[in-house]
Write a protein that holds these residues in place. Structure first.
Motif, mmCIF file in Angstrom:
data_model
loop_
_atom_site.group_PDB
_atom_site.id
_atom_site.type_symbol
_atom_site.label_atom_id
_atom_site.label_comp_id
_atom_site.label_asym_id
_atom_site.label_seq_id
_atom_site.Cartn_x
_atom_site.Cartn_y
_atom_site.Cartn_z
ATOM 1 N N HIS A 20 -34.974 2.479 10.342
ATOM 2 C CA HIS A 20 -35.288 3.566 11.267
ATOM 3 C C HIS A 20 -34.918 4.874 10.576
ATOM 4 N N LEU A 21 -35.859 5.804 10.524
ATOM 5 C CA LEU A 21 -35.623 7.055 9.797
ATOM 6 C C LEU A 21 -35.892 8.248 10.715
ATOM 7 N N GLY A 22 -34.914 9.132 10.812
ATOM 8 C CA GLY A 22 -35.088 10.364 11.569
ATOM 9 C C GLY A 22 -35.271 11.540 10.633
ATOM 10 N N VAL A 23 -36.259 12.383 10.930
ATOM 11 C CA VAL A 23 -36.496 13.587 10.134
ATOM 12 C C VAL A 23 -36.478 14.782 11.080
ATOM 13 N N GLY A 24 -35.461 15.615 10.954
ATOM 14 C CA GLY A 24 -35.317 16.772 11.822
ATOM 15 C C GLY A 24 -35.336 18.071 11.050
ATOM 16 N N ALA A 25 -35.547 19.150 11.759
ATOM 17 C CA ALA A 25 -35.586 20.459 11.127
ATOM 18 C C ALA A 25 -34.185 20.958 10.793
ATOM 19 N N HIS A 26 -33.295 20.922 11.793
ATOM 20 C CA HIS A 26 -31.978 21.532 11.665
ATOM 21 C C HIS A 26 -30.863 20.498 11.770
ATOM 22 N N GLN A 27 -29.704 20.863 11.259
ATOM 23 C CA GLN A 27 -28.508 20.069 11.502
ATOM 24 C C GLN A 27 -28.314 19.996 13.021
ATOM 25 N N ASP A 28 -28.117 18.825 13.531
ATOM 26 C CA ASP A 28 -27.918 18.435 14.935
ATOM 27 C C ASP A 28 -29.195 17.984 15.635
ATOM 28 N N ALA A 51 -31.328 9.354 7.692
ATOM 29 C CA ALA A 51 -31.460 10.671 8.296
ATOM 30 C C ALA A 51 -31.825 11.731 7.262
ATOM 31 N N VAL A 52 -32.738 12.619 7.670
ATOM 32 C CA VAL A 52 -33.160 13.729 6.814
ATOM 33 C C VAL A 52 -33.141 15.004 7.641
ATOM 34 N N THR A 53 -32.438 16.003 7.146
ATOM 35 C CA THR A 53 -32.457 17.339 7.740
ATOM 36 C C THR A 53 -33.116 18.268 6.733
ATOM 37 N N CYS A 54 -34.125 18.988 7.182
ATOM 38 C CA CYS A 54 -34.988 19.698 6.239
ATOM 39 C C CYS A 54 -34.535 21.116 5.892
ATOM 40 N N THR A 55 -33.919 21.837 6.838
ATOM 41 C CA THR A 55 -33.607 23.247 6.581
ATOM 42 C C THR A 55 -32.122 23.465 6.342
ATOM 43 N N ASP A 56 -31.788 24.698 5.942
ATOM 44 C CA ASP A 56 -30.437 24.975 5.442
ATOM 45 C C ASP A 56 -29.446 25.458 6.496
ATOM 46 N N GLU A 81 -20.726 19.493 9.080
ATOM 47 C CA GLU A 81 -20.881 18.923 10.412
ATOM 48 C C GLU A 81 -21.888 17.776 10.404
ATOM 49 N N GLN A 82 -22.996 17.972 9.692
ATOM 50 C CA GLN A 82 -24.018 16.940 9.665
ATOM 51 C C GLN A 82 -23.531 15.686 8.950
ATOM 52 N N GLU A 83 -22.774 15.853 7.903
ATOM 53 C CA GLU A 83 -22.226 14.691 7.201
ATOM 54 C C GLU A 83 -21.189 13.963 8.067
ATOM 55 N N THR A 84 -20.442 14.725 8.854
ATOM 56 C CA THR A 84 -19.489 14.101 9.778
ATOM 57 C C THR A 84 -20.231 13.246 10.803
ATOM 58 N N ALA A 85 -21.336 13.773 11.336
ATOM 59 C CA ALA A 85 -22.149 13.006 12.281
ATOM 60 C C ALA A 85 -22.681 11.738 11.633
ATOM 61 N N VAL A 199 -19.810 17.073 17.514
ATOM 62 C CA VAL A 199 -19.510 17.375 16.113
ATOM 63 C C VAL A 199 -19.893 18.810 15.757
ATOM 64 N N PHE A 200 -20.934 19.314 16.388
ATOM 65 C CA PHE A 200 -21.532 20.574 15.932
ATOM 66 C C PHE A 200 -20.861 21.776 16.598
ATOM 67 N N ASP A 201 -19.586 21.938 16.258
ATOM 68 C CA ASP A 201 -18.777 22.990 16.860
ATOM 69 C C ASP A 201 -19.322 24.374 16.553
ATOM 70 N N SER A 202 -19.924 24.556 15.405
ATOM 71 C CA SER A 202 -20.427 25.885 15.039
ATOM 72 C C SER A 202 -21.501 26.362 16.012
#
Length: 277
Positions: A20-28, A51-56, A81-85, A199-202
């Motif tokens: 199963h592969l998720g591809v999202g734009a942003h972290q979270d 998991a793949v997050t595309c933007t910075d 944060e994304q690596e923690t998730a 996780v995404f406190d920011s």
């Protein structure tokens, strides 16, 4: 590409075990929209969520403790944060591609993202893909969705995923006709879902309560699914099955696909009023 493998498996092995592969734009985005895939694979030896997050993440909203962070500092925070998730969710791998949003929202710069995604798909060979839906209102989300479709369609038909789901983020899918709407039960492991959201406190401390909004949508979907029966699930996410868009070699017919759904939805609503008039 910044590749993180939570269990420190060898890189190729980590990718090819992905089902199963998720591809999202942003972290979270993945934790908010692709929880179904995360739960399907959690603590399973035969299923893995990649998991793949595309933007910075440079354009993130920020207030409070993060108000004075530069774009570079915010990018570093969001990557962490994304690596923690990914560790909490026991992902097969976490790839952060680091494209600026501007490179995703226009066709020519997006070609580099398409190539990178195609290579990831070719290696991982996932059975199921989760990405943004065609009716999302965020331009960066739509750009990623188009890149995912283009990348998959560059693969031989025999190497493409069996399913691709467009998921809810910046627009819910409760309005879809019931025969089109895909119901994804995400009732299990509520503590895991809460941990992933938190996780995404920011973003949460930075002024966007995505954690509350996502949980509210899931519970509302379950409650308002059917007025005439008790709830079988207490948390549901809706998805759009976009598999027809990656089938065969005919040109991508996204406009026709979307128009057909909108017309069917309009007809159903008008017919419902007509029966009561």
């Amino acid at each position: 590409m910044k590749l993180f493998i939570p269990d420190q498996s060898e890189q190729t092995s980590a990718l090819v075990r992905t089902t199963h592969l998720g591809v999202g734009a942003h972290q979270d985005d993945l934790e908010f929209m692709a929880l179904h895939g995360i739960l399907e694979c959690f603590q399973r030896a035969d299923k893995w969520f990649g998991a793949v997050t595309c933007t910075d993440g440079a354009g993130s909203a920020r207030t409070g403790a993060y108000a004075d962070f530069t774009d570079e500092q915010m990018q570093a925070v969001r990557v962490t944060e994304q690596e923690t998730a990914a560790s909490i969710g026991q992902y097969a791998f976490m790839a952060q591609l680091g494209y600026p949003s501007s490179a995703v929202k226009t066709p020519a710069p997006r070609a580099a993202l398409v190539r990178e995604l195609r290579d990831l798909f070719a290696t991982a060979r996932p059975e199921v893909v989760y990405t943004h839906n065609a009716f999302d209102k965020h331009p960066t989300h739509l750009g990623v969705m188009l890149a995912v479709l283009e990348a998959i369609r560059e693969l031989p038909v025999s190497e493409r995923p069996a399913r691709i789901y467009g998921c809810e983020v910046w627009r819910g899918l409760d309005w879809l006709p019931d025969d089109i709407k895909v119901l994804q039960d995400v009732s299990g492991h509520p503590n895991l879902a809460a941990a992933l959201n938190g996780v995404f406190d920011s973003q949460i401390a930075g002024g966007k309560r995505y954690d509350l909004a996502v949980e509210g949508r899931r519970t509302a979907n379950a409650t308002f699914l059917d007025a005439h029966s008790i709830d079988d699930a207490n948390r549901i996410q809706y998805a759009l099955d976009m598999t027809p868009l990656i089938a065969g070699d005919a040109p991508l017919a996204l406009d026709a696909f979307m128009r057909d759904i909108l017309e069917r939805s309009d007809t159903l609503m008008m017919d419902a009023i007509a029966t009561l008039s």
